[in-house]
Design a protein around this motif. Sequence first.
Motif, PDB file in Angstrom:
ATOM      1  N   GLU A  68     -16.384   8.557  -5.691  1.00 33.44           N
ATOM      2  CA  GLU A  68     -17.325   7.935  -4.759  1.00 33.44           C
ATOM      3  C   GLU A  68     -17.044   6.441  -4.580  1.00 33.44           C
ATOM      4  O   GLU A  68     -17.958   5.636  -4.429  1.00 33.44           O
ATOM      5  N   PHE A  69     -15.759   6.079  -4.617  1.00 32.95           N
ATOM      6  CA  PHE A  69     -15.323   4.702  -4.393  1.00 32.95           C
ATOM      7  C   PHE A  69     -14.868   4.544  -2.948  1.00 32.95           C
ATOM      8  O   PHE A  69     -14.393   5.494  -2.326  1.00 32.95           O
ATOM      9  N   ASP A  70     -14.957   3.321  -2.430  1.00 36.09           N
ATOM     10  CA  ASP A  70     -14.386   2.986  -1.131  1.00 36.09           C
ATOM     11  C   ASP A  70     -12.922   2.614  -1.329  1.00 36.09           C
ATOM     12  O   ASP A  70     -12.516   2.219  -2.426  1.00 36.09           O
ATOM     13  N   VAL A  71     -12.115   2.707  -0.258  1.00 37.33           N
ATOM     14  CA  VAL A  71     -10.688   2.411  -0.332  1.00 37.33           C
ATOM     15  C   VAL A  71     -10.377   1.191   0.537  1.00 37.33           C
ATOM     16  O   VAL A  71     -10.832   1.108   1.681  1.00 37.33           O
ATOM     17  N   PHE A  72      -9.590   0.288  -0.034  1.00 35.99           N
ATOM     18  CA  PHE A  72      -9.190  -0.938   0.641  1.00 35.99           C
ATOM     19  C   PHE A  72      -7.683  -1.080   0.595  1.00 35.99           C
ATOM     20  O   PHE A  72      -7.043  -0.605  -0.350  1.00 35.99           O
ATOM     21  N   ARG A  73      -7.108  -1.763   1.594  1.00 34.40           N
ATOM     22  CA  ARG A  73      -5.701  -2.143   1.517  1.00 34.40           C
ATOM     23  C   ARG A  73      -5.592  -3.225   0.466  1.00 34.40           C
ATOM     24  O   ARG A  73      -6.380  -4.182   0.461  1.00 34.40           O
ATOM     25  N   ALA A  74      -4.617  -3.124  -0.412  1.00 36.02           N
ATOM     26  CA  ALA A  74      -4.458  -4.103  -1.488  1.00 36.02           C
ATOM     27  C   ALA A  74      -4.061  -5.470  -0.946  1.00 36.02           C
ATOM     28  O   ALA A  74      -4.514  -6.497  -1.468  1.00 36.02           O
ATOM     29  N   GLU A  75      -3.246  -5.494   0.109  1.00 31.93           N
ATOM     30  CA  GLU A  75      -2.708  -6.759   0.604  1.00 31.93           C
ATOM     31  C   GLU A  75      -3.772  -7.719   1.119  1.00 31.93           C
ATOM     32  O   GLU A  75      -3.652  -8.927   0.970  1.00 31.93           O
ATOM     33  N   ASP A  76      -4.846  -7.198   1.725  1.00 30.53           N
ATOM     34  CA  ASP A  76      -5.862  -8.087   2.301  1.00 30.53           C
ATOM     35  C   ASP A  76      -7.300  -7.632   2.027  1.00 30.53           C
ATOM     36  O   ASP A  76      -8.249  -8.196   2.553  1.00 30.53           O
ATOM     37  N   LYS A  77      -7.438  -6.584   1.209  1.00 32.81           N
ATOM     38  CA  LYS A  77      -8.749  -6.038   0.836  1.00 32.81           C
ATOM     39  C   LYS A  77      -9.586  -5.626   2.047  1.00 32.81           C
ATOM     40  O   LYS A  77     -10.801  -5.707   2.039  1.00 32.81           O
ATOM     41  N   GLN A  78      -8.901  -5.134   3.091  1.00 36.65           N
ATOM     42  CA  GLN A  78      -9.597  -4.609   4.256  1.00 36.65           C
ATOM     43  C   GLN A  78     -10.002  -3.167   3.987  1.00 36.65           C
ATOM     44  O   GLN A  78      -9.190  -2.351   3.547  1.00 36.65           O
ATOM     45  N   LEU A  79     -11.261  -2.853   4.242  1.00 36.09           N
ATOM     46  CA  LEU A  79     -11.791  -1.506   4.065  1.00 36.09           C
ATOM     47  C   LEU A  79     -11.088  -0.542   5.016  1.00 36.09           C
ATOM     48  O   LEU A  79     -10.991  -0.817   6.220  1.00 36.09           O
ATOM     49  N   ILE A  80     -10.598   0.591   4.476  1.00 35.75           N
ATOM     50  CA  ILE A  80      -9.976   1.603   5.328  1.00 35.75           C
ATOM     51  C   ILE A  80     -10.673   2.957   5.222  1.00 35.75           C
ATOM     52  O   ILE A  80     -10.436   3.830   6.045  1.00 35.75           O
ATOM     53  N   PHE A  81     -11.530   3.133   4.208  1.00 39.64           N
ATOM     54  CA  PHE A  81     -12.261   4.390   4.056  1.00 39.64           C
ATOM     55  C   PHE A  81     -13.501   4.170   3.206  1.00 39.64           C
ATOM     56  O   PHE A  81     -13.447   3.511   2.169  1.00 39.64           O
TER      57      PHE A  81
END
Length: 93
Positions: free
Chosen positions: A35-48
């Motif tokens: 139940e975690f959200d997913v972010f791009r590591a490079e800029d911490k932008q939410l993707i899911f």
Amino acid sequence: MTENKFLAWDWDERCYKKIPSNDVVEAIHIAWNYEFDVFRAEDKQLIFSGQEDNEGNSEMLKPYGLRLIDFDGYRRLLNIETGEVYFPSWHKE
């Protein structure tokens, strides 16, 4: 392993955790299971986000060629180009 591409947000510990996969579908399934959200590591932008609706997630996932759909009573990832529906490893058919 190369540098992690995705991070999960741990709501309880209030921190990012590295996801041990650079495959976007597998990364989402791993995080979603907790139940975690997913972010791009490079800029911490939410993707899911499991808390977001299908439409909102599909918009975030569009650059990855994915959509979130309802399929057989569950929310599933769909490959926009091929139509393949992805099932998490814990899914029992």
